[in-house]
Write a protein that holds these residues in place. Structure first.
Motif, short mmCIF file in Angstrom:
data_model
loop_
_atom_site.label_atom_id
_atom_site.label_comp_id
_atom_site.label_asym_id
_atom_site.label_seq_id
_atom_site.Cartn_x
_atom_site.Cartn_y
_atom_site.Cartn_z
N GLY A 9 0.38 -1.51 0.40
CA GLY A 9 -0.12 -0.17 0.21
C GLY A 9 1.03 0.16 0.07
O GLY A 9 2.02 1.46 -0.80
N VAL A 29 4.97 -8.47 -1.75
CA VAL A 29 4.29 -9.25 -1.07
C VAL A 29 2.68 -9.05 -0.35
O VAL A 29 2.95 -7.67 -0.08
CB VAL A 29 4.86 -9.92 -0.35
N LYS A 35 -2.44 -5.48 -6.70
CA LYS A 35 -1.27 -4.81 -6.52
C LYS A 35 0.16 -5.68 -6.81
O LYS A 35 1.11 -5.19 -7.62
CB LYS A 35 -1.37 -4.43 -5.14
N CYS A 83 4.33 -4.11 6.42
CA CYS A 83 3.65 -2.68 6.18
C CYS A 83 2.54 -2.68 6.03
O CYS A 83 2.05 -2.39 5.06
CB CYS A 83 4.76 -1.62 4.49
N GLY A 85 -1.20 -2.86 6.85
CA GLY A 85 -2.31 -2.21 7.28
C GLY A 85 -2.35 -2.55 8.89
O GLY A 85 -2.63 -3.67 9.51
N GLU A 105 3.69 -15.67 8.36
CA GLU A 105 4.01 -16.56 7.68
C GLU A 105 5.80 -16.04 7.36
O GLU A 105 5.94 -17.34 6.86
CB GLU A 105 2.90 -15.12 6.06
N1 NAD Z 1 -0.45 5.82 4.41
C1 NAD Z 1 0.71 6.59 5.52
O1 NAD Z 1 0.63 7.81 5.89
C2 NAD Z 1 1.24 5.94 6.98
C3 NAD Z 1 2.54 6.63 7.17
C4 NAD Z 1 3.47 6.05 8.14
C5 NAD Z 1 3.11 4.68 9.14
N2 NAD Z 1 1.75 4.36 7.97
C6 NAD Z 1 1.03 2.88 9.04
O2 NAD Z 1 1.48 1.85 7.52
C7 NAD Z 1 0.91 0.80 7.82
C8 NAD Z 1 0.60 1.03 6.56
O3 NAD Z 1 -0.17 2.34 5.76
P1 NAD Z 1 -1.12 1.82 4.48
O4 NAD Z 1 -1.59 3.58 4.69
O5 NAD Z 1 0.39 1.23 3.85
O6 NAD Z 1 -1.40 0.59 4.46
P2 NAD Z 1 -2.45 0.08 2.73
O7 NAD Z 1 -3.83 -0.23 3.60
O8 NAD Z 1 -2.43 1.75 1.71
O9 NAD Z 1 -1.32 -0.87 2.67
C9 NAD Z 1 -1.52 -1.92 3.20
C10 NAD Z 1 -1.04 -3.87 2.44
O10 NAD Z 1 -1.46 -4.50 3.41
C11 NAD Z 1 -1.66 -5.79 2.40
N3 NAD Z 1 -1.53 -6.75 3.16
C12 NAD Z 1 -2.79 -6.30 4.50
N4 NAD Z 1 -2.71 -8.05 4.88
C13 NAD Z 1 -1.31 -8.94 3.75
C14 NAD Z 1 -0.65 -10.35 4.26
N5 NAD Z 1 -0.86 -11.15 4.91
N6 NAD Z 1 0.53 -10.30 3.13
C15 NAD Z 1 1.12 -9.13 2.63
N7 NAD Z 1 0.11 -8.24 2.01
C16 NAD Z 1 -0.85 -7.86 2.94
C17 NAD Z 1 -2.68 -4.79 1.68
O11 NAD Z 1 -3.71 -5.92 0.85
C18 NAD Z 1 -2.83 -3.59 1.18
O12 NAD Z 1 -2.24 -3.52 -0.11
C19 NAD Z 1 -0.54 0.96 9.02
O13 NAD Z 1 0.17 0.65 10.25
C20 NAD Z 1 -0.47 3.03 8.97
O14 NAD Z 1 -1.04 3.01 9.98
C21 NAD Z 1 1.03 4.81 7.36
#
Ligand code: NAD
Length: 433
Positions: A9, A29, A35, A83, A85, A105
């Protein structure tokens, strides 16, 4: 290095593009097929400035690819970044299901791996997650943490909209792990980062992101409440906040940011009350500004509770003025604590060399003898006499002479201001540390 990233993400996709640009090979992954397909055709999974070009270039250089096969990704990489969610549950708790699924995993994959592997938590997770993740990986791999693998907490600070620039220029890089080998590997990975690398306790690394984001939210609502009051008064709010931000000594600075005693003195309580009353008179709701005093009172209540929990009745208070080096007792928060304790039947004796002196020279005499006559009788001129008598010592300001207190083993020190030299006392209790 060869890196695997779990979750493609915002954080994962930006990390993939930026790490590839630094010359690393990255295997992504994700459980979402679209994606994986996008990365494998050289396209970013998110809409974000500069990311399309980074991903396209890295793909053309064969530095990135994506897969659903988590085992293959772990077995072909040295470091795995998590990374995925971490959303809220319906009740507002942190949902770590994706994190724990990924840990399982990675554990299954590590069962088949014979070399050391680093697992990095980039997602935002609460304290305790690093330990729990390690336990899950140990369970599914049969391997031992800090020997066969290690988990590093390395929170991500990027903001959407400027994610690539933020990734490349972070304010700082925070690393926490129980394994020094893993920390060295991460320091090597980040060696070209143009910002400080802070190695801290795991729990600090885990908590900091929540503190950051809560503070950022507070900044937004503070500025908006100030702006709303300004608008009602016909004052330019942006000009007020521009001037506010120019004060780098008290406003935009580490000053006032150390957990310690409640605020007090002749200015903060008075001026906060004036702004709140002004907002009230303008029929404005400013809940954050209103809550500041309430929070301060709750903090004072915690001090009273700590003293009550000792179940002792002879309380020595060291420091009466609102901070060291002054005899000003107007709105000194310790005064309300002393009044509270006296009301509950505790015997209180107070020592403050500046107040004692001003009493002698008459400078603060009227404040003490007229406004606080009950305190006058508690004031002692000798630190030694208070130390010799008290069962509990409450240290309320940072006067130098309090650093070297000599106490008996059964005396309790409650430190409201964190004097490092006192922390080695046998019965030491810090207010909020
Ligand atoms: N978006 C931001 O600006 C930001 C900034 C700093 C930190 N964060 C933190 O980083 C983390 C990720 O945020 P994001 O915005 O990138 O989330 P997101 O929802 O955009 O992406 C998360 C990804 O993880 C994938 N996923 C879920 N389970 C999985 C698994 N078992 N194996 C592989 N992939 C899997 C999902 O399909 C998704 O593509 C969160 O904890 C968030 O709080 C986000």
């Amino acid at each position: 290095m060869i890196i695997s990233i779990f979750g493609l993400g915002y954080v994962g996709c930006v990390g993939m593009g930026c790490m590839a640009q630094s010359g690393h090979t990255v295997i992504g992954v994700d459980v979402a097929p679209e994606k994986v397909e996008r990365i494998n055709s050289g396209k970013a999974t998110i809409v974000e400035k500069d990311i399309d070009e980074l991903i396209a270039n890295a793909h053309a250089l064969k530095l990135i690819r994506a897969t659903h096969d988590y085992k293959e990704a772990v077995l072909h990489s040295d470091i795995s970044f998590l990374c995925v969610g971490t959303p809220s549950t319906d009740k507002g708790h942190l949902n770590l299901d994706y994190i724990y699924q990924t840990a399982k995993e990675i554990g299954e994959a590590l069962e088949e791996k014979s070399t050391f592997h680093v697992v990095v938590i980039r997602s935002t997770v609460l304290p305790g997650t690093n330990d729990k993740l390690s336990a899950i990986i140990e369970k599914f791999s049969g391997k031992v943490r800090d020997i066969d693998f290690a988990v590093v907490s390395n929170p991500e600070f990027l903001r959407e909209g400027t994610a690539v620039a933020d990734y490349m220029n972070p304010p700082l890089t925070v690393l926490g792990s129980s394994c020094s080998k893993a920390i060295h590997i991460m320091q090597e990975l980040y060696k070209n980062t143009n910002s400080p690398i802070e190695v801290v306790a795991v729990e600090v690394a885990e908590l900091i992101k929540y503190v950051n984001n809560s503070y950022h939210a507070l900044k937004v609502v503070f500025a908006n409440e100030v702006g709303s009051v300004c608008k009602q008064l016909g004052v330019d709010s942006h000009e007020v906040m521009r001037i506010f931000c120019m004060d780098k000594q008290l406003n935009i600075s580490p000053y006032y940011f150390k957990p310690g005693f409640a605020y007090g003195g002749s200015c903060l309580p008075k001026d906060l009350k004036a702004l709140n009353t002004l907002a009230h008179d303008l029929y404005m709701e400013t809940p954050v500004l209103n809550a500041i005093d309430d929070s301060n009172v709750k903090h004072l209540n915690r001090v009273v509770q700590m003293i009550e929990h000792t179940q002792k009745r002879k309380i020595g208070v060291l420091g009466l003025s609102f901070k060291a080096g002054t005899d000003d007792m107007r709105n000194s928060p310790i005064v309300s604590i002393i009044e509270n304790l006296s009301g509950k039947g505790c015997e209180v004796r107070i020592y403050d060399k500046n107040v004692a002196l001003s009493r002698l020279i008459g400078k603060n005499k009227s404040v003490i003898t007229e406004k606080l006559p009950h305190l006058n009788s508690m004031l002692q001129d000798s630190l030694h006499s208070v130390l010799a008598w008290a069962e509990v010592l409450v240290v309320a300001n940072k006067e130098d002479e309090f650093k070297t207190l000599v106490l008996s083993d059964n005396q309790i020190v409650i430190d409201l201001v964190r004097i490092p030299e006192l922390e080695k006392q046998k019965n030491y209790k810090g207010l909020c540390w």
